[in-house]
Design a protein around this motif. Structure first.
Motif, short mmCIF file in Angstrom:
data_model
loop_
_atom_site.label_atom_id
_atom_site.label_comp_id
_atom_site.label_asym_id
_atom_site.label_seq_id
_atom_site.Cartn_x
_atom_site.Cartn_y
_atom_site.Cartn_z
N LEU A 1 0.85 -1.04 -0.16
CA LEU A 1 0.00 -0.02 0.10
C LEU A 1 0.88 1.33 -0.08
N SER A 2 0.43 2.30 -0.74
CA SER A 2 1.03 3.50 -0.59
C SER A 2 0.15 4.75 -0.43
N CYS A 3 0.58 5.58 0.33
CA CYS A 3 -0.46 6.71 0.69
C CYS A 3 0.28 7.95 0.95
N GLU A 4 -0.19 8.89 0.84
CA GLU A 4 0.22 10.45 1.47
C GLU A 4 -0.61 10.80 2.53
N LEU A 5 -0.09 11.69 3.76
CA LEU A 5 -0.98 12.28 4.58
C LEU A 5 -0.06 13.24 5.25
N PRO A 6 -1.04 14.10 6.18
CA PRO A 6 -0.15 15.27 6.66
C PRO A 6 0.69 14.49 7.70
N TYR A 7 1.62 15.52 8.31
CA TYR A 7 2.68 15.34 9.27
C TYR A 7 1.99 14.65 10.58
N ALA A 8 0.78 15.45 10.88
CA ALA A 8 0.18 15.28 11.92
C ALA A 8 -0.42 13.84 12.30
N LEU A 9 -0.48 13.10 11.14
CA LEU A 9 -0.97 11.80 11.04
C LEU A 9 0.18 10.62 10.87
N GLU A 10 0.96 11.16 10.91
CA GLU A 10 2.58 10.07 10.70
C GLU A 10 2.42 8.99 11.91
N GLY A 11 2.27 9.55 13.07
CA GLY A 11 2.38 8.72 14.00
C GLY A 11 1.24 7.86 14.00
N LEU A 12 -0.04 8.02 14.12
CA LEU A 12 -1.04 7.66 13.82
C LEU A 12 -0.78 6.05 12.87
N ALA B 1 0.68 -2.40 14.64
CA ALA B 1 -0.42 -3.19 15.36
C ALA B 1 -0.54 -4.39 14.21
N VAL B 2 -0.61 -3.99 12.97
CA VAL B 2 -1.14 -5.21 12.13
C VAL B 2 0.25 -6.10 11.71
N GLY B 3 1.22 -5.67 12.08
CA GLY B 3 2.63 -6.49 11.61
C GLY B 3 3.15 -6.33 10.28
N ALA B 4 2.65 -4.84 9.81
CA ALA B 4 3.06 -4.59 8.54
C ALA B 4 4.43 -4.07 8.49
N SER B 5 5.21 -4.03 7.47
CA SER B 5 6.54 -3.66 7.42
C SER B 5 6.69 -2.21 6.54
N LEU B 6 7.25 -1.41 7.06
CA LEU B 6 7.39 0.03 6.24
C LEU B 6 8.56 -0.04 5.47
N THR B 7 8.03 0.08 4.33
CA THR B 7 9.32 -0.25 3.08
C THR B 7 9.67 1.16 2.40
N GLY B 8 9.19 2.28 2.78
CA GLY B 8 9.71 3.53 2.21
C GLY B 8 8.84 4.74 2.85
N ILE B 9 9.67 5.61 2.99
CA ILE B 9 8.81 6.86 3.63
C ILE B 9 9.62 7.96 2.88
N VAL C 1 3.77 13.44 4.22
CA VAL C 1 4.58 12.33 4.28
C VAL C 1 3.82 11.38 3.18
N SER C 2 4.84 10.70 2.34
CA SER C 2 4.33 9.47 1.56
C SER C 2 5.03 8.32 2.32
N CYS C 3 4.20 7.49 2.40
CA CYS C 3 4.68 6.10 2.95
C CYS C 3 4.13 4.75 1.90
N VAL C 4 5.13 4.00 1.88
CA VAL C 4 4.89 2.42 1.32
C VAL C 4 5.18 1.62 2.40
N PHE C 5 4.09 0.60 2.52
CA PHE C 5 4.30 -0.52 3.48
C PHE C 5 3.63 -1.80 2.85
N ARG C 6 4.04 -2.72 3.52
CA ARG C 6 3.36 -4.25 3.09
C ARG C 6 2.99 -4.89 4.44
#
Length: 197
Positions: free
Chosen positions: A132-143, A150-158, A164-169
């Motif tokens: 999954l890939s998403c963009e979100l405000p800095y205020a939501l990065e911690g969430l 919590a779901v055992g995902a791995s962050l593969t790119g930020i 903030v642009s995030c990619v995770f599996r």
């Protein structure tokens, strides 16, 4: 649910002076399996046969390597299919002992070699992954980080830019609920890229 193996496991049978060296091991694909079989041939130049069977990513193979047709590769493949494996290579190196075993004897010998190795093997369930890939405000990065942890995902790119642009599996089964939670918590400020959301 399909399984693979944690590590290679070996077996050895002696039947009427013929020696059967069995091995089951995890492999990614047919090319990897063929490389392993080539290495077995090089390691065992005096062996009469190097028979093998493969189930990996929708690819399968059953190779008798000079044994009577259907007495080696196919029975080993059926053992893998019966136990719902994927990403597994079964191989048996046979040193001929001078006594004919007959088709039934060969079939049992090759099947038993693989079954014996599988008895000691540790099976691992194969969990389908989704990126999954998403963009979100800095205020939501911690969430986001807490939710993916919590779901055992791995962050593969930020990347930190205007947003903030995030990619995770993560496990495919976890994706819909995670997307829904983030959409609700982000109140429309989480933008999913690609086919997510």
């Amino acid at each position: 649910m399909a399984h693979t193996l944690a590590a290679a496991v070996h077996s050895e049978l002696l039947i009427k002076k013929s020696r059967f060296l069995g091995c089951v091991q995890p492999v990614a694909d047919r090319a990897s399996a063929q490389a392993i079989v080539a290495e077995l041939r090089a390691t065992h130049p005096g062996a009469a046969h190097v028979c093998w069977a493969l189930l990996a990513g929708g690819q399968s193979a059953a190779v008798d390597d000079g044994e009577p047709s259907g007495t080696a590769g196919r029975p080993m493949l059926e053992v893998l299919r019966h136990q719902d494996f994927d990403g597994v290579l079964a191989s048996v190196v046979r040193y001929y002992g001078g006594i004919q075993l007959g088709a039934g004897g060969l079939l049992r010998a090759y099947t038993d070699s693989i079954a014996q190795a599988l008895r000691d093997a540790r099976k691992i369930p194969i969990v389908k992954q989704r990126e999954l890939s998403c963009e979100l405000p800095y205020a939501l990065e911690g969430l986001l980080r807490r939710e993916i942890e919590a779901v055992g995902a791995s962050l593969t790119g930020i990347e930190h830019g205007e947003q903030v642009s995030c990619v995770f599996r993560l496990a495919e089964s976890e994706a819909p609920a995670l997307i829904a939670r983030l959409n609700e918590a982000g109140q429309g400020r989480v933008v999913w890229l690609g086919a997510a959301g």
